[in-house]
Write a protein that holds these residues in place. Structure first.
Motif, short mmCIF file in Angstrom:
data_model
loop_
_atom_site.label_atom_id
_atom_site.label_comp_id
_atom_site.label_asym_id
_atom_site.label_seq_id
_atom_site.Cartn_x
_atom_site.Cartn_y
_atom_site.Cartn_z
N GLU A 64 -21.90 -40.59 -42.23
CA GLU A 64 -21.76 -40.29 -40.80
C GLU A 64 -22.84 -40.98 -39.98
O GLU A 64 -22.60 -41.41 -38.85
N ILE A 65 -24.02 -41.13 -40.56
CA ILE A 65 -25.10 -41.83 -39.85
C ILE A 65 -24.74 -43.29 -39.66
O ILE A 65 -24.92 -43.86 -38.58
N ASP A 66 -24.20 -43.90 -40.71
CA ASP A 66 -23.76 -45.30 -40.61
C ASP A 66 -22.71 -45.45 -39.51
O ASP A 66 -22.75 -46.38 -38.71
N PHE A 67 -21.76 -44.51 -39.48
CA PHE A 67 -20.68 -44.60 -38.51
C PHE A 67 -21.20 -44.50 -37.08
O PHE A 67 -20.89 -45.33 -36.23
N LEU A 68 -22.00 -43.45 -36.82
CA LEU A 68 -22.48 -43.24 -35.45
C LEU A 68 -23.45 -44.32 -35.01
O LEU A 68 -23.44 -44.75 -33.86
N ALA A 69 -24.28 -44.77 -35.94
CA ALA A 69 -25.22 -45.84 -35.60
C ALA A 69 -24.46 -47.11 -35.23
O ALA A 69 -24.82 -47.82 -34.27
N GLN A 88 -32.32 -41.51 -34.25
CA GLN A 88 -31.73 -40.71 -33.18
C GLN A 88 -30.47 -40.00 -33.67
O GLN A 88 -30.23 -38.84 -33.32
N VAL A 89 -29.68 -40.69 -34.48
CA VAL A 89 -28.47 -40.09 -35.04
C VAL A 89 -28.84 -38.91 -35.93
O VAL A 89 -28.23 -37.84 -35.86
N GLU A 90 -29.84 -39.10 -36.78
CA GLU A 90 -30.27 -38.03 -37.69
C GLU A 90 -30.72 -36.80 -36.91
O GLU A 90 -30.38 -35.67 -37.27
N GLN A 91 -31.46 -37.03 -35.83
CA GLN A 91 -31.93 -35.93 -35.00
C GLN A 91 -30.75 -35.21 -34.34
O GLN A 91 -30.69 -33.98 -34.31
N MET A 92 -29.79 -36.00 -33.85
CA MET A 92 -28.61 -35.43 -33.19
C MET A 92 -27.79 -34.58 -34.17
O MET A 92 -27.37 -33.47 -33.83
N LEU A 93 -27.59 -35.10 -35.39
CA LEU A 93 -26.82 -34.35 -36.38
C LEU A 93 -27.54 -33.06 -36.78
O LEU A 93 -26.90 -32.04 -37.04
N GLY A 94 -28.86 -33.12 -36.80
CA GLY A 94 -29.64 -31.92 -37.11
C GLY A 94 -29.44 -30.85 -36.04
O GLY A 94 -29.30 -29.66 -36.35
N GLN A 95 -29.39 -31.29 -34.78
CA GLN A 95 -29.18 -30.34 -33.69
C GLN A 95 -27.79 -29.73 -33.76
O GLN A 95 -27.62 -28.52 -33.59
N VAL A 96 -26.79 -30.57 -34.03
CA VAL A 96 -25.41 -30.07 -34.13
C VAL A 96 -25.30 -29.09 -35.29
O VAL A 96 -24.63 -28.05 -35.18
N THR A 97 -25.95 -29.39 -36.41
CA THR A 97 -25.92 -28.51 -37.58
C THR A 97 -26.50 -27.14 -37.23
O THR A 97 -25.96 -26.10 -37.66
N SER A 98 -27.56 -27.13 -36.43
CA SER A 98 -28.18 -25.86 -36.01
C SER A 98 -27.26 -25.05 -35.11
O SER A 98 -27.12 -23.83 -35.27
N VAL A 99 -26.60 -25.73 -34.17
CA VAL A 99 -25.66 -25.04 -33.27
C VAL A 99 -24.48 -24.49 -34.08
O VAL A 99 -24.02 -23.36 -33.85
N ARG A 154 -21.99 -29.92 -43.37
CA ARG A 154 -22.58 -30.74 -44.42
C ARG A 154 -22.32 -32.21 -44.11
O ARG A 154 -21.42 -32.83 -44.68
N PHE A 155 -23.09 -32.76 -43.18
CA PHE A 155 -22.92 -34.17 -42.83
C PHE A 155 -23.28 -35.10 -43.99
O PHE A 155 -22.86 -36.25 -44.02
N ASP A 156 -24.05 -34.56 -44.98
CA ASP A 156 -24.40 -35.38 -46.13
C ASP A 156 -23.19 -35.58 -47.05
O ASP A 156 -23.15 -36.54 -47.82
N LEU A 157 -22.20 -34.70 -46.95
CA LEU A 157 -20.99 -34.80 -47.79
C LEU A 157 -19.80 -35.40 -47.04
O LEU A 157 -18.85 -35.86 -47.66
N LEU A 158 -19.87 -35.37 -45.71
CA LEU A 158 -18.73 -35.72 -44.87
C LEU A 158 -18.20 -37.12 -45.15
O LEU A 158 -18.96 -38.07 -45.28
#
Length: 222
Positions: free
Chosen positions: A62-67, A76-87, A96-100
């Motif tokens: 997912e990081i590759d895709f968004l980047a 920045q993508v990693e930080q954004m995904l972390g925020q979304v995961t928290s919400v 689980r963006f690591d598995l997506l």
């Protein structure tokens, strides 16, 4: 007796905010269920593709895709995904963006229309979103989609035939055309009783309030 409130939801099963918005709507509805005159609702999901040019088998995470897709730095993508995961966690979802497995979602949308015709659209929507965001399942290939369809009680052979023949592709395109007509350019987007537009994954209380207001108006009118 008032007619149920129609709630039309434009979403993509690969949209993290759409799953959060779905959960928040469900919580808002649950809060109104104990009212003396509890609002009655009829929910319909509609197709919206966030990234229609995505290949079925995307090479990368997912990081590759968004980047690449958004042109954002990986940090920045990693930080954004972390925020979304928290919400998402606050909404009761374990992302689980690591598995997506990023993929094209048009076939998943076709499957949702097939499920709608069989009276199982809500179950199929939930199963697809859970599979994609929390289980790392692939939701772009016919074989994988048929397996998920079977899990919610749909006939595997019928589902495969519908997907391989693109029987519901026109229905997907009709939803997308309606979204353009409404001026929807981001999801989730909720159209409440054909007159109120609610954009984004609003908190449960926001859905609770608008549903109570609309129901009161309908009750007064009837």
């Amino acid at each position: 007796m008032s007619e149920p409130i129609s709630i039309d939801i434009w979403s993509d099963i690969a949209c993290p905010w759409c799953y959060i918005g779905k959960r928040n709507l469900e919580k808002g509805l649950a809060a109104t269920a104990g009212d003396d005159d509890a609002p009655q609702v009829r929910i319909t999901f509609h197709s919206f593709e966030l990234s229609p040019d995505t290949p079925v088998d995307f090479d990368g995470d997912e990081i590759d895709f968004l980047a690449g897709h958004k042109g954002m730095p990986r940090e920045q993508v990693e930080q954004m995904l972390g925020q979304v995961t928290s919400v998402a966690a606050a909404a009761g979802l374990e992302y689980r963006f690591d598995l997506l497995q990023h993929t094209n979602t048009v076939k998943a949308h076709e499957l949702l229309h097939f499920a709608k015709a069989k009276g199982l659209q809500h179950e199929m929507e939930e199963r697809l979103m859970s599979a994609y965001f929390t289980e790392g399942r692939h939701v772009g290939r016919v074989d994988d989609l048929v397996a998920l369809a079977e899990e919610v009680g749909l006939d595997a052979a019928e589902a495969r035939s519908a997907l391989e023949s693109s029987a519901y592709l026109d229905a997907v395109r009709a939803d997308q055309a309606q979204a353009r007509a409404y001026g929807i350019n981001g999801v989730p987007f909720f159209v409440i009783d054909g007159q109120y537009g609610v954009s984004g994954a609003q908190p449960p209380e926001a859905f609770e309030n608008v549903i109570r207001d609309v129901w009161a108006q309908k009750s007064a009118a009837s």
